[in-house]
Write a protein that holds these residues in place. Sequence first.
Motif, PDB file in Angstrom:
ATOM      1  N   ARG A 187      -4.367   5.384 -11.087  1.00  0.00           N
ATOM      2  CA  ARG A 187      -4.795   5.469  -9.688  1.00  0.00           C
ATOM      3  C   ARG A 187      -5.285   6.880  -9.349  1.00  0.00           C
ATOM      4  O   ARG A 187      -6.261   7.047  -8.619  1.00  0.00           O
ATOM      5  N   ARG A 191      -8.995   7.745  -7.888  1.00  0.00           N
ATOM      6  CA  ARG A 191      -9.193   8.391  -6.577  1.00  0.00           C
ATOM      7  C   ARG A 191     -10.042   9.651  -6.700  1.00  0.00           C
ATOM      8  O   ARG A 191     -10.847   9.947  -5.816  1.00  0.00           O
ATOM      9  N   GLU A 226      -7.329  -3.795  -9.489  1.00  0.00           N
ATOM     10  CA  GLU A 226      -6.232  -2.890  -9.119  1.00  0.00           C
ATOM     11  C   GLU A 226      -6.720  -1.813  -8.158  1.00  0.00           C
ATOM     12  O   GLU A 226      -6.028  -1.452  -7.205  1.00  0.00           O
ATOM     13  N   ALA A 227      -7.923  -1.301  -8.403  1.00  0.00           N
ATOM     14  CA  ALA A 227      -8.486  -0.273  -7.527  1.00  0.00           C
ATOM     15  C   ALA A 227      -8.810  -0.845  -6.152  1.00  0.00           C
ATOM     16  O   ALA A 227      -8.514  -0.229  -5.119  1.00  0.00           O
ATOM     17  N   ASP A 230      -6.095  -1.151  -3.608  1.00  0.00           N
ATOM     18  CA  ASP A 230      -5.715   0.069  -2.885  1.00  0.00           C
ATOM     19  C   ASP A 230      -6.645   0.368  -1.720  1.00  0.00           C
ATOM     20  O   ASP A 230      -6.284   1.149  -0.833  1.00  0.00           O
ATOM     21  N   HIS A 231      -7.848  -0.216  -1.733  1.00  0.00           N
ATOM     22  CA  HIS A 231      -8.866   0.186  -0.749  1.00  0.00           C
ATOM     23  C   HIS A 231      -9.576  -0.995  -0.100  1.00  0.00           C
ATOM     24  O   HIS A 231     -10.639  -0.821   0.502  1.00  0.00           O
ATOM     25  N   ASN A 254      -1.889  -7.939  -7.394  1.00  0.00           N
ATOM     26  CA  ASN A 254      -2.950  -7.056  -6.899  1.00  0.00           C
ATOM     27  C   ASN A 254      -3.836  -7.766  -5.879  1.00  0.00           C
ATOM     28  O   ASN A 254      -4.282  -7.151  -4.905  1.00  0.00           O
ATOM     29  N   ARG A 257      -1.854  -7.706  -2.758  1.00  0.00           N
ATOM     30  CA  ARG A 257      -1.789  -6.338  -2.229  1.00  0.00           C
ATOM     31  C   ARG A 257      -3.090  -5.983  -1.502  1.00  0.00           C
ATOM     32  O   ARG A 257      -3.080  -5.401  -0.411  1.00  0.00           O
ATOM     33  N   GLY A 258      -4.225  -6.347  -2.110  1.00  0.00           N
ATOM     34  CA  GLY A 258      -5.497  -6.103  -1.449  1.00  0.00           C
ATOM     35  C   GLY A 258      -5.658  -6.934  -0.203  1.00  0.00           C
ATOM     36  O   GLY A 258      -6.215  -6.470   0.811  1.00  0.00           O
ATOM     37  N   ARG A 261      -3.766  -5.317   2.589  1.00  0.00           N
ATOM     38  CA  ARG A 261      -4.491  -4.135   3.081  1.00  0.00           C
ATOM     39  C   ARG A 261      -5.705  -4.555   3.901  1.00  0.00           C
ATOM     40  O   ARG A 261      -5.986  -3.971   4.951  1.00  0.00           O
ATOM     41  N   THR A 281       7.422  -6.808  -6.133  1.00  0.00           N
ATOM     42  CA  THR A 281       6.219  -6.263  -5.500  1.00  0.00           C
ATOM     43  C   THR A 281       5.793  -7.124  -4.319  1.00  0.00           C
ATOM     44  O   THR A 281       5.505  -6.620  -3.231  1.00  0.00           O
TER      45      THR A 281
END
Length: 399
Positions: A187, A191, A226-227, A230-231, A254, A257-258, A261, A281
Motif C-alpha cells: 500500500r 500511495r 486491493e488499491a 483503499d480509494h 477487498n 472494503r471498497g 468506502r 476483516t
Amino acid sequence: MQMMRSVPSHLTLSCALLRCNDWVAEVRAAAQDCVMSLLGQCAVQHVLAAWPVAVRLRHSQRVDRAWLEGTLFAWLSSPSSRIVLEGLLGHPDARTRLMAYAVALHSHPDRAALRVRAILDSDPHISHLALADLLHHGEPADVEAKCALALSAPASGVRSAALRALVEREVAGLDAHIETAAFDRSRGVRRLAMWLLQQRQATPAIALWRDELKHRRRARWREALEALADHAEAEDMPALRALLPQVSARHQRNCLRGWVRAEGGARLALLREALEKPGRTVNALLASATVLWAAELDPPRLLAFCHDGPSPVAQAGLLGQLTRLPLWQHLDLLLDAVPQREDERAWHLRLVHGWLRVSGQYSPLGAARRQALLSRLEEGRHSLPQNVAAQVRAAVHHA
C-alpha cells in the motif's frame, strides 16, 4: 584455553567467542588470543557455524570493542578470509548476513555485483544497506540501473526509496516505472506512485486501477482491486458488487472494503452480502458502519432475514452484528417485530434469546423509558411467549 587451541572446531571457536564477554579481564584477553588462533586453524564450515556468536558480541556489555572491530572483523575483511566472507553472505541467519554485507561492501572486489545480490536479499536491513551504499558511492549509470532493479526488491521500503531515487534523476522510462509501482503489492508504494502520478499530471492511479479491473491488460487485477478498495468512489460500486461473487474470499473482502468506502458506510444491501463472507476483516468493516445499516433494518426486514435468501451463516452473522446496536434500541426493534409465519416466529425467538445473552451488559436506562418498556411487557403489547417475556422483563427491571 590452551586445550581449546589444540581442538579446532565450531564448538571450541564458539566457546572462545563467548568467553570474550567474560566478567574477568584476564579471561577475556586469553579468549581473544584463542579466537584468533582458532580462526587460523578451523575449517571454513566451522567458522561459518560459529560466526553468529561473533555477531552477537556487538551487543554484549564487556567485550573489548577495539579488539572486536579492529581485529576480529578486520580479519574477516582481509583477502585471505575471502572464502569465509563469501560463505557468510549466504548465511541463513539474517543478522550474520547483514554484518557480512557491511564488511563486504567496503572490501569486496566486485562491489557492483555484490550490491545486486544484497538489494534482492529477503532481509530489509540488508536491502536498505545496499541501496544506501549504491546511492552514496555508485556511478550515475549504475545507480539508475540498480534502482530500476530495486523496484522488484522484497522490501517495500527499498522499492519506495528506489522509485524516489529514479524520480530525482528523471531517468528515461520514468512514467512506466511509476505506473508499474501503482500496482505494487505494498500500500505504501502504491500511495507514493499515486502521488507521483498526480504531481506529474499523468493518468490518475485510480483510472489505471479501474481500467485493469475492466480489461485486465496487465494481469495485475488483484493489486488493482486491493488499491481500489483503499480509494473507491461512488462510481466504483457497480463494478465492485459485480466482482464480489466471482473472486475468492480474500478478494471478496477487498470488494466489500471498497464498497464500504464508496458508500461512506455499509447499507443493508451490503450487510446482507457481507454476512455471507464471515471473517475478522468483514466484521470490522460492518462494525464501523453500524449506523447506516441499522437505519434501514426495520422489523419487517429483520423478520424476512429468515426466509428471503440469507444463509445460516449470514443469519448467525446478523445475530452478532445486532449486539453492536445500543441495548435498548435493539430491544425496541425486537418488540416491534410481529412474526406471521412459523419460520419467522422461530427466527424471532432466536433473536430475542440473542438479546437476552447480552442484556447483562451496562447500558444507561432512564426511569421513563424503563417504565415504558415494563408496561409494554406487562400489558402483552408484543409477540413474545410468556416465559420469554418474563425473562426480558426481569432483565429490564434489573438493568
